[in-house]
Design a protein around this motif. Structure first.
Motif, PDB file in Angstrom:
ATOM      1  N   LYS A  44       0.927  -1.119   0.059  1.00 39.66           N
ATOM      2  CA  LYS A  44       0.157   0.066   0.076  1.00 39.66           C
ATOM      3  C   LYS A  44       1.022   1.261  -0.015  1.00 39.66           C
ATOM      4  O   LYS A  44       0.539   2.083  -0.734  1.00 39.66           O
ATOM      5  CB  LYS A  44      -1.036  -0.118   1.229  1.00 39.66           C
ATOM      6  CG  LYS A  44      -2.059   1.245   1.238  1.00 39.66           C
ATOM      7  CD  LYS A  44      -2.826   1.092   2.562  1.00 39.66           C
ATOM      8  CE  LYS A  44      -3.729   2.121   2.748  1.00 39.66           C
ATOM      9  NZ  LYS A  44      -3.268   3.255   2.797  1.00 39.66           N
ATOM     10  N   LEU A  47       2.274   1.634  -3.381  1.00 38.40           N
ATOM     11  CA  LEU A  47       1.312   2.114  -4.354  1.00 38.40           C
ATOM     12  C   LEU A  47       1.213   3.579  -4.277  1.00 38.40           C
ATOM     13  O   LEU A  47       0.560   4.329  -5.253  1.00 38.40           O
ATOM     14  CB  LEU A  47       0.028   1.280  -4.186  1.00 38.40           C
ATOM     15  CG  LEU A  47       0.106  -0.079  -4.838  1.00 38.40           C
ATOM     16  CD1 LEU A  47      -1.055  -0.843  -4.438  1.00 38.40           C
ATOM     17  CD2 LEU A  47       0.495  -0.129  -6.255  1.00 38.40           C
ATOM     18  N   VAL A  56       1.394  -0.163 -13.459  1.00 35.48           N
ATOM     19  CA  VAL A  56       1.349  -1.101 -12.132  1.00 35.48           C
ATOM     20  C   VAL A  56       0.922  -2.593 -13.129  1.00 35.48           C
ATOM     21  O   VAL A  56       0.182  -2.469 -13.919  1.00 35.48           O
ATOM     22  CB  VAL A  56      -0.006  -0.841 -11.355  1.00 35.48           C
ATOM     23  CG1 VAL A  56      -0.031  -2.026 -10.339  1.00 35.48           C
ATOM     24  CG2 VAL A  56       0.554   0.645 -10.768  1.00 35.48           C
ATOM     25  N   LYS A  58       0.246  -6.740 -12.441  1.00 38.50           N
ATOM     26  CA  LYS A  58      -0.317  -7.425 -11.409  1.00 38.50           C
ATOM     27  C   LYS A  58       0.150  -9.162 -11.711  1.00 38.50           C
ATOM     28  O   LYS A  58      -0.209  -9.445 -12.816  1.00 38.50           O
ATOM     29  CB  LYS A  58      -1.881  -7.692 -11.246  1.00 38.50           C
ATOM     30  CG  LYS A  58      -2.491  -8.817 -10.335  1.00 38.50           C
ATOM     31  CD  LYS A  58      -3.811  -8.571 -10.184  1.00 38.50           C
ATOM     32  CE  LYS A  58      -4.509  -9.465  -9.314  1.00 38.50           C
ATOM     33  NZ  LYS A  58      -6.119  -9.185  -9.028  1.00 38.50           N
ATOM     34  N   LEU A  69      -3.973   1.652 -11.674  1.00 35.58           N
ATOM     35  CA  LEU A  69      -3.579   1.746 -10.296  1.00 35.58           C
ATOM     36  C   LEU A  69      -4.554   2.220  -9.196  1.00 35.58           C
ATOM     37  O   LEU A  69      -4.219   1.657  -8.138  1.00 35.58           O
ATOM     38  CB  LEU A  69      -2.721   3.354 -10.462  1.00 35.58           C
ATOM     39  CG  LEU A  69      -2.086   4.060  -8.992  1.00 35.58           C
ATOM     40  CD1 LEU A  69      -1.060   3.004  -8.654  1.00 35.58           C
ATOM     41  CD2 LEU A  69      -1.446   5.393  -9.216  1.00 35.58           C
ATOM     42  N   ALA A  72      -5.728  -1.332  -8.224  1.00 36.37           N
ATOM     43  CA  ALA A  72      -4.382  -2.169  -7.307  1.00 36.37           C
ATOM     44  C   ALA A  72      -4.960  -1.614  -6.010  1.00 36.37           C
ATOM     45  O   ALA A  72      -4.895  -2.093  -5.056  1.00 36.37           O
ATOM     46  CB  ALA A  72      -3.150  -1.794  -7.862  1.00 36.37           C
ATOM     47  N   LYS A  73      -4.810  -0.255  -5.961  1.00 34.31           N
ATOM     48  CA  LYS A  73      -5.025   0.381  -4.489  1.00 34.31           C
ATOM     49  C   LYS A  73      -6.555  -0.138  -3.836  1.00 34.31           C
ATOM     50  O   LYS A  73      -6.412  -0.374  -2.605  1.00 34.31           O
ATOM     51  CB  LYS A  73      -5.036   1.678  -4.660  1.00 34.31           C
ATOM     52  CG  LYS A  73      -3.725   2.708  -5.003  1.00 34.31           C
ATOM     53  CD  LYS A  73      -3.947   4.001  -4.885  1.00 34.31           C
ATOM     54  CE  LYS A  73      -2.545   4.860  -5.203  1.00 34.31           C
ATOM     55  NZ  LYS A  73      -2.725   6.407  -5.125  1.00 34.31           N
TER      56      LYS A  73
END
Length: 126
Positions: A44, A47, A56, A58, A69, A72-73
């Motif tokens: 976290k 990010l 970003v 995965k 992004l 992802a957050k």
């Protein structure tokens, strides 16, 4: 009489030992969750350092897939929320197990005293 008390004492001792194993398993699981929280907090923080121009990825199986992004957050935040909920659940479970463990300890103690008294009476009669 002493034999009946001894059997009951043995039964309670087995229950107590099983409960201690369960406590140990739960503590181990809680420690794993704590490690996951630490790991996810690091992710976290990383990010949060990025801006929208950074890319970003995965990891899905053996493949890196581009990810938004914000997505992802959000995923990391949900994961942290879930893991913290699980930690709370394990803490509650451990408190309950500790109470039951204390009760078993008291029962074991009283049974031991009862068994010792019964043995003393048997020796006195012999």
């Amino acid at each position: 009489m002493a034999e009946a008390i001894q059997k009951k004492l043995q039964s309670e001792l087995e229950k107590y030992q099983q409960m201690q194993k369960d406590v140990s398993k739960s503590m181990s699981a809680r420690q794993k969750l704590e490690a996951q929280v630490t790991e996810n907090n690091i992710v976290k923080e990383e990010l949060d350092l990025l801006d929208t121009q950074n890319t970003v990825y995965k990891l899905i199986g053996p493949v890196l897939v581009k990810q938004d992004l914000e997505e992802a957050k959000a995923t990391v935040a949900k994961r942290l929320e879930y893991i913290n909920g699980e930690i709370q659940r394990y803490e509650t479970l451990l408190k309950d197990m500790e109470k039951k463990s204390d009760q078993h300890r008291e029962v074991l103690s009283s049974l031991q005293q009862e068994y010792q008294r019964a043995q003393g009476l048997a020796v006195g009669k012999a």
